[in-house]
Design an enzyme around this catalytic site. Structure first.
Site, PDB file in Angstrom:
ATOM      1  CG  HIS A  45     -48.157  19.006  56.690  1.00  8.45           C
ATOM      2  ND1 HIS A  45     -48.203  19.973  55.719  1.00  8.45           N
ATOM      3  CD2 HIS A  45     -47.895  17.844  56.065  1.00  8.45           C
ATOM      4  CE1 HIS A  45     -47.957  19.409  54.557  1.00  8.45           C
ATOM      5  NE2 HIS A  45     -47.755  18.122  54.731  1.00  8.45           N
TER       6      HIS A  45
ATOM      7  CD  GLU B 115     -46.378  16.986  46.354  1.00 14.05           C
ATOM      8  OE1 GLU B 115     -47.203  16.879  47.273  1.00 14.05           O
ATOM      9  OE2 GLU B 115     -45.157  16.927  46.546  1.00 14.05           O
TER      10      GLU B 115
ATOM     11  CG  ASP C 197     -49.025  19.868  48.528  1.00 16.85           C
ATOM     12  OD1 ASP C 197     -49.411  20.939  49.042  1.00 16.85           O
ATOM     13  OD2 ASP C 197     -48.155  19.153  49.033  1.00 16.85           O
TER      14      ASP C 197
ATOM     15  CB  CYS D 249     -49.466   8.867  49.169  1.00 15.95           C
ATOM     16  SG  CYS D 249     -48.567  10.241  48.447  1.00 15.95           S
TER      17      CYS D 249
HETATM   18  C1  PEP Z   1     -49.897  15.416  49.385  1.00 16.70           C
HETATM   19  O1  PEP Z   1     -49.588  16.555  49.045  1.00 16.70           O
HETATM   20  O2  PEP Z   1     -50.971  14.889  49.072  1.00 16.70           O
HETATM   21  C2  PEP Z   1     -48.983  14.602  50.211  1.00 16.70           C
HETATM   22  C3  PEP Z   1     -49.222  13.339  50.429  1.00 16.70           C
HETATM   23  O3  PEP Z   1     -47.907  15.210  50.756  1.00 16.70           O
HETATM   24  P1  PEP Z   1     -47.972  16.219  52.006  1.00 16.70           P
HETATM   25  O4  PEP Z   1     -49.336  16.084  52.619  1.00 16.70           O
HETATM   26  O5  PEP Z   1     -46.891  15.818  52.935  1.00 16.70           O
HETATM   27  O6  PEP Z   1     -47.737  17.543  51.388  1.00 16.70           O
HETATM   28 MG    MG Z   2     -47.583  17.257  49.290  1.00 16.06          MG
END
Ligand code: PEP
Ligand code: MG
Length: 580
Positions: free
Chosen positions: A192, A434, A458, A505
């Site tokens: 993150h 995910e 994920d 996403c």
């Molecule tokens: C993902 O897991 O691809 C996602 C978009 O969510 P995050 O990166 O916040 O876990």
């Molecule tokens: Mg995620």
């Protein structure tokens, strides 16, 4: 000059000075004191203890309001008790009188001796006490040495932050004017902190293992976020080469600028939705200036990491309203809080899980913090009248979770009706895809929701069994692993069968090299860091769906993610030479 390879986490090049953001390891000073100083030293110790107690009480209060398990409260109580132990406090004073040494050293030695004694035991209860003692020791020593975490909010000049690790909560608050680059010992491309760096368009290289040992504040550095390279004390020739690279990058950015205003339509006429991922409302300007059709993912948990907004329904309402109004009717997908994993709430660092990525995360955390979850849903529904809202649930792994989340939505709506609050009744609700179990059962889930959004960050992590933030196994993080390609295709196909949109996403959506593959797999909407939008639009406008499908047909015959990667890179470099 020294060149070190790491993982490219956020593109861009910067040439400048290092700011070494010290880690938590403490160097405890040791010095002689005079007899007359004993009282003063001891009073410092008592103040440090009182401060530690009130810190623990504050954590306990916050813990209670979040419904965290009894065990955690018991642990905090036991820490408070240990700190208040009169006999230990007196013992510190006695040793100080005898040795005439500063109090942090005496305390450090005394607690160290207790830890050593308990550590030799094989008993689990004793092991837990050792970890309790370590926590307490760190807290009191921090207080004694006035060691506050240096805030990255108030840096004095432009620099590259070099650190062992940065918490997402640190990264979100850093001074964007002065932080020109991030270099970390740990982390992967989709951790993150890397995502935040990309959102703020700060170049970053992570996974450098022990770079912090090789650098000090003030050192010269070149950070190449495109190639994942760091150059320490570069020579003149290298600096020249990099200045030229920066100039070339500016030229490419210039070339891409017209794409901000263009629609993402393939050469054979297929319109592709291009949305933005954001973490904080401050990014809204960037969403518009990069030409997004809407917001495909607002990671609402960052509100919580930033300023604990979960406590106030009204404050959340204001944030959601601002975002919706700013987007002027364009779709805005707000994901409910996805806390857990590497997104640790400050002050909850003590609440450790054995395996946080498989633990109390996302929708699971929301179900056990029902009041907090309902507060967020109420704020969202109240804000819904100000724009085009869509609500999305993270970390869904089965149909029961979808049912439970939708039941809570209905409950919230009933409560809003009962208090005559205005809201839009029909808000599209969707889920993140995910977790592999959700994808493998997608046809059941798709019947219950209005849209699906694939979270590749994920989905790769859970499918390939690799921690997305762990630099040691980052080499296994394969975007084109056949298993992942199949899961994406399954989701896209199931969405079509159910007549609901499927978007993507995860970070893969913002990688222009992956665009052709995703189009061929049937993805018709992408959400990405705003800065990636122009380049992805350029790719989309220069390819055809027919061609994308042919490429996907070819790569789906290959069992090797590495070979597929080489194939796609070659194709991209041929078709879009010099673009990256
Ligand atoms: C993902 O897991 O691809 C996602 C978009 O969510 P995050 O990166 O916040 O876990
Ligand atoms: Mg995620």
């Amino acid at each position: 000059m020294k060149k070190i390879n790491g993982i490219s986490a956020s593109p861009g090049i910067y040439i400048g000075k290092v700011f070494l953001y010290q880690d938590e390891r403490l160097k405890v000073p040791k010095y002689q004191i005079e007899k007359e100083e004993i009282e003063f030293e001891f009073s410092r110790f008592l103040v440090a203890i009182e401060k530690a107690k009130s810190e623990l009480e504050a954590i306990k209060d916050a813990t209670k309001s979040m419904n965290i398990s009894e065990n955690e409260i018991v642990m905090l109580d036991s820490h408070i008790m240990m700190i208040s132990d009169e006999s230990f406090i007196t013992q510190i004073k006695d040793i100080m009188c005898e040795k005439l040494l500063n109090v942090e050293w005496i305390f450090y030695e005394a607690i160290g001796a207790q830890i050593d004694k308990l550590s030799s035991s094989q008993n689990t209860y004793m092991e837990e006490r050792v970890s309790d003692l370590r926590d307490i020791a760190k807290r009191i020593l921090n207080n004694l040495m006035f060691k506050e975490r240096i805030k990255l909010t108030d840096l004095q000049s432009k620099c590259v932050i070099v650190a062992h690790d940065l918490l997402p909560s640190d990264a979100i608050e850093m001074d964007k004017q002065n932080v020109k680059g991030i270099v970390l010992d740990v982390g992967g491309r989709t951790s993150h902190t890397a995502i935040i760096a990309r959102s703020f368009e700060i170049p970053a290289v992570v996974g450098l293992f022990n770079i912090t040992r090789n650098l000090k504040t003030g050192d010269d550095i070149i950070l190449d976020g495109n190639a994942g390279i760091v150059i320490i004390e570069p020579d003149e020739e290298t600096t020249k080469i990099y200045l030229e690279k920066i100039r070339r990058q500016e030229e490419i950015d210039q070339q891409l600028r017209p794409y901000v205003k263009k629609e993402a339509v393939t050469n054979d006429g297929k319109k592709i939705g291009i949305m933005a991922n954001i973490e904080v409302p401050q990014e809204l300007e960037s969403v518009k200036s990069h030409g997004a059709d809407g917001i495909g993912l607002f990671r609402s948990e960052f509100l919580l990491l930033q300023s604990k907004l979960y406590n106030s329904e009204d404050k959340q309402f204001e944030v959601y309203k601002t975002i919706l109004q700013h987007m002027e009717g364009r779709p805005v997908t707000i994901r409910t809080i996805d806390i857990g994993g590497d997104k640790i709430i400050p002050n909850y660092e003590e609440i450790r899980e054995r395996n946080p990525l498989l633990g109390w995360r996302g929708i699971r955390f929301c179900f056990s913090n029902r009041d907090m979850f309902k507060k967020q849903l109420r704020a969202l529904y109240r804000a819904s009248i100000h724009g085009n809202l869509r609500i999305m649930f993270p970390m869904i792994s089965n149909v029961e979770e979808v049912d439970a989340a939708l039941n809570i939505v209905e409950e919230v709506k009933r409560e809003l009706r009962a208090t005559s609050q205005e809201f839009k009744d029909k808000i599209p609700t969707g889920i993140m895809m995910e977790v592999p179990s959700a994808v493998l059962a997608v046809e059941f889930l798709a019947k219950k929701v209005d849209f699906l959004s694939i979270g590749t960050n994920d989905l790769i992590q859970y499918t390939l069994a690799i921690d997305r933030g762990n630099e040691k196994i980052a080499y296994l993080y394969q975007m084109y692993h056949p298993a992942l390609l199949r899961l994406i295709k399954m989701t896209a196909d199931a969405g079509k069968n159910a007549g609901i949109p499927v978007t993507l996403c995860g970070e893969m959506g913002g990688d222009p090299r992956a665009t052709i593959v995703l189009l061929g797999l049937g993805i018709e909407g992408f959400s990405m860091s705003p800065a990636s939008i122009p380049i992805v639009k350029k790719v989309i406008r220069n390819v055809e769906i027919k061609e994308a499908k042919e490429i996907v047909d070819t790569i789906l015959q290959n069992g090797s993610g590495t070979e597929i990667n080489t194939f796609i890179e070659n194709w991209f470099n041929e078709r879009f030479s010099g673009l990256i």
